[in-house]
Design an enzyme around this catalytic site. Structure first.
Site, mmCIF file in Angstrom:
data_model
loop_
_atom_site.group_PDB
_atom_site.id
_atom_site.type_symbol
_atom_site.label_atom_id
_atom_site.label_comp_id
_atom_site.label_asym_id
_atom_site.label_seq_id
_atom_site.Cartn_x
_atom_site.Cartn_y
_atom_site.Cartn_z
ATOM 1 C CE LYS A 22 -1.662 1.530 4.130
ATOM 2 N NZ LYS A 22 -1.385 2.929 4.494
ATOM 3 C CG ASN A 23 2.591 2.600 3.541
ATOM 4 O OD1 ASN A 23 1.393 2.871 3.395
ATOM 5 N ND2 ASN A 23 3.145 2.429 4.728
ATOM 6 N NE ARG A 92 0.887 12.018 7.225
ATOM 7 C CZ ARG A 92 1.249 13.206 7.669
ATOM 8 N NH1 ARG A 92 0.376 13.969 8.254
ATOM 9 N NH2 ARG A 92 2.475 13.641 7.520
ATOM 10 C CB CYS A 116 -4.073 6.349 11.217
ATOM 11 S SG CYS A 116 -4.616 4.794 10.562
ATOM 12 N NE ARG A 121 0.216 10.242 10.432
ATOM 13 C CZ ARG A 121 0.038 9.120 9.757
ATOM 14 N NH1 ARG A 121 -1.077 8.459 9.882
ATOM 15 N NH2 ARG A 121 0.972 8.662 8.951
ATOM 16 C CB ILE A 123 1.889 18.534 6.326
ATOM 17 C CG1 ILE A 123 1.067 19.786 6.638
ATOM 18 C CG2 ILE A 123 1.021 17.293 6.358
ATOM 19 C CD1 ILE A 123 0.082 20.125 5.519
ATOM 20 C CG ASP A 124 6.786 20.506 10.126
ATOM 21 O OD1 ASP A 124 6.217 19.388 10.131
ATOM 22 O OD2 ASP A 124 7.860 20.719 10.715
ATOM 23 C CG LEU A 125 9.581 17.918 8.117
ATOM 24 C CD1 LEU A 125 9.967 16.516 8.577
ATOM 25 C CD2 LEU A 125 10.788 18.862 8.215
ATOM 26 C CG ASP A 305 3.292 1.384 9.628
ATOM 27 O OD1 ASP A 305 2.961 2.239 10.462
ATOM 28 O OD2 ASP A 305 3.332 1.612 8.397
ATOM 29 C CB ILE A 327 7.611 6.747 14.470
ATOM 30 C CG1 ILE A 327 8.899 5.924 14.317
ATOM 31 C CG2 ILE A 327 7.274 7.469 13.159
ATOM 32 C CD1 ILE A 327 10.122 6.688 13.866
ATOM 33 N NE ARG A 397 -7.135 4.400 6.178
ATOM 34 C CZ ARG A 397 -6.310 5.150 6.880
ATOM 35 N NH1 ARG A 397 -6.501 5.319 8.158
ATOM 36 N NH2 ARG A 397 -5.304 5.753 6.301
#
Ligand code: UD1
Length: 418
Positions: A22-23, A92, A116, A121, A123-125, A305, A327, A397
């Protein structure tokens, strides 16, 4: 609404082919908008997140079909620079569209992404990386607009090796003028898969899998056919399932070298693992030994994960184990549910101390997120009685019909509509 009903106590046996990752599939599908044309992407799992990604691509103007694991995608008419809110909030990974759409259309508007509930979570980067490449970013009323007539290559330093930010910056940089160097890049295998896909499209990227990725911009890319790598997290989930339920199984379509951290832990706990080519054979016939201290960390460290599934495994061990989660700060939501099944777990300052109890007791539990949900299913395999796992839409998912796959291995699990 649907639930899983699992009657525990059956050892697993048989053979299973692992689904595509998936990823890896999500950023690769997003990256397809970088070129105009017809793509065939193979081994794309049938999952809720993939369905949402294909709905997003369709809303942007693409034509998409997903049949028997193959996505047939025509991106020729992609022209809408706006990811629909309702789809954005469901996943996301919709943030992945920012880089490639900006590169193709010169402008994109997204709303802040969902996903999730496993911690803050940020998103600044993603934002600072795209800004460094020359994007002008405006935020108002929950919307973020990125604009850039022509992105320009530069050096981008990530203060943390974020997987998503590394991928987003790579996708934006492939059509930029000049060379981009991502320093302290994430090293996950899915990033190598994205590099291979983009290079097949005509991009010039090297270094994925190391902490420095160099992307030399090209003027245009072409559509391709591509096969997605196997899912290492699904593979790891089945490895741990054998450690929990006992038994002897064979997994095909795996890449064991991507699971070194997990294999090292479960082997030293007493699970037998043999690997040859893309096949893994897993055997366990007694309670595992405890493992002192596992720390989740970016690849090649132990994957966050698999942390929840590992915790269920260690709840079966003789002795006490410790898992430190570094993480995602909110990733211990399964602990309460496992405690309700009789596990003995104490959480303090980001670490879980797990005293092995052997047998768990069946009850009704809530899947709070994707991997926590998978962990509860594994707990059900080892519990006495019938466990009901609720909110299984989280599990759908990331796992392609988990119940059918476990049934094929002899587990007693059914999907129940209520
Ligand atoms: C990806 C995976 C997810 C996995 C995670 C970590 C996909 C689709 N998802 O998620 O399954 O759990 O990697 O291996 O590939 N961070 C920031 N700022 C940012 C971005 C991230 O501070 O702009 C932080 C996050 O809050 C988190 C950490 O970095 O604490 C890791 O996040 P990241 O590596 O970005 O994970 P994702 O790409 O979201």
């Amino acid at each position: 609404m649907e639930t899983f009903a699992i009657e525990g106590g059956r050892p697993l046996s048989g053979s299973l082919r692992i689904q595509g990752a998936k990823n890896a599939a999500l950023p690769i599908l997003a990256a397809s908008v970088l070129a105009e044309g017809q793509f065939y992407i193979y081994d794309v799992p049938h999952l809720k997140d993939i369905k949402v990604m294909l709905e997003i691509l369709t809303a942007l103007g693409a034509k998409a079909k997903h049949v028997d694991g193959c996505v047939d995608l025509d991106t020729t008419s992609v022209s809408v620079p706006h990811v629909p809110d309702d789809l954005m909030s469901q996943m996301r990974s919709s943030i992945f569209l920012a880089g490639p759409l900006l590169a193709r259309l010169g402008e994109v508007t997204i709303s802040r992404p969902g996903g999730c509930d496993i911690g803050e979570r940020r998103i600044d980067l993603h934002l600072s990386g795209l800004t460094a490449l020359g994007a002008k970013i405006e935020e108002s009323e929950g919307y973020i607009t990125f604009r850039a007539k022509q992105l320009r290559g530069t050096n981008v330093f990530l203060s943390f090796p974020s997987v998503g930010a590394t991928e987003n910056i790579m996708m934006a940089a492939v059509l930029a003028k000049g060379t981009t160097r991502i320093c302290n890049a994430a090293r996950e295998p899915e990033i190598i898969d994205l590099q291979n896909f983009l290079n097949a499209m005509g991009a010039r990227i090297r270094g994925a899998g190391t902490d420095t990725i160099e992307i030399t911009g090209v003027q245009r890319l072409r559509s391709v056919s591509y096969r997605i790598i196997p899912d290492r997290i699904v593979t790891g989930t089945f490895v741990l399932a054998v450690g929990i339920a006992q038994g002897h199984i064979e997994l095909t379509n795996t890449l064991p070298e991507q699971l070194t951290a997990l294999i090292e832990v479960v082997r030293s706990c007493g699970v037998e693992i043999k690997t040859r080519h893309d096949i893994m054979e897993i055997k366990s016939n007694s309670r595992p030994r405890a493992y002192d201290r596992i720390i989740t960390s970016p690849y090649p460290g132990f994957p966050t994960d698999l942390q929840a599934q590992l915790m269920v495994f260690l709840s079966q061990a003789r002795g006490t184990s410790v898992i430190k989660e570094t993480i995602f700060e909110g990733r211990f939501k399964h602990v309460n549910e496992l405690a309700r099944m009789g596990a003995s777990i104490y959480v303090d300052l980001g670490s879980a101390i797990i005293r092995g109890v052997g047998k768990l007791t069946a009850t009704s539990v809530e899947a709070t997120d994707l991997r926590a949900g998978a962990a509860l299913v594994l707990a059900g395999l080892a519990a006495e009685g019938i466990t009901t796992v609720n909110q299984i839409h989280h599990i759908d998912r990331g796992y392609d019909r988990l119940e059918e796959q476990l049934r094929r291995l002899g587990a007693d699990i059914t999907r129940v509509s209520i």
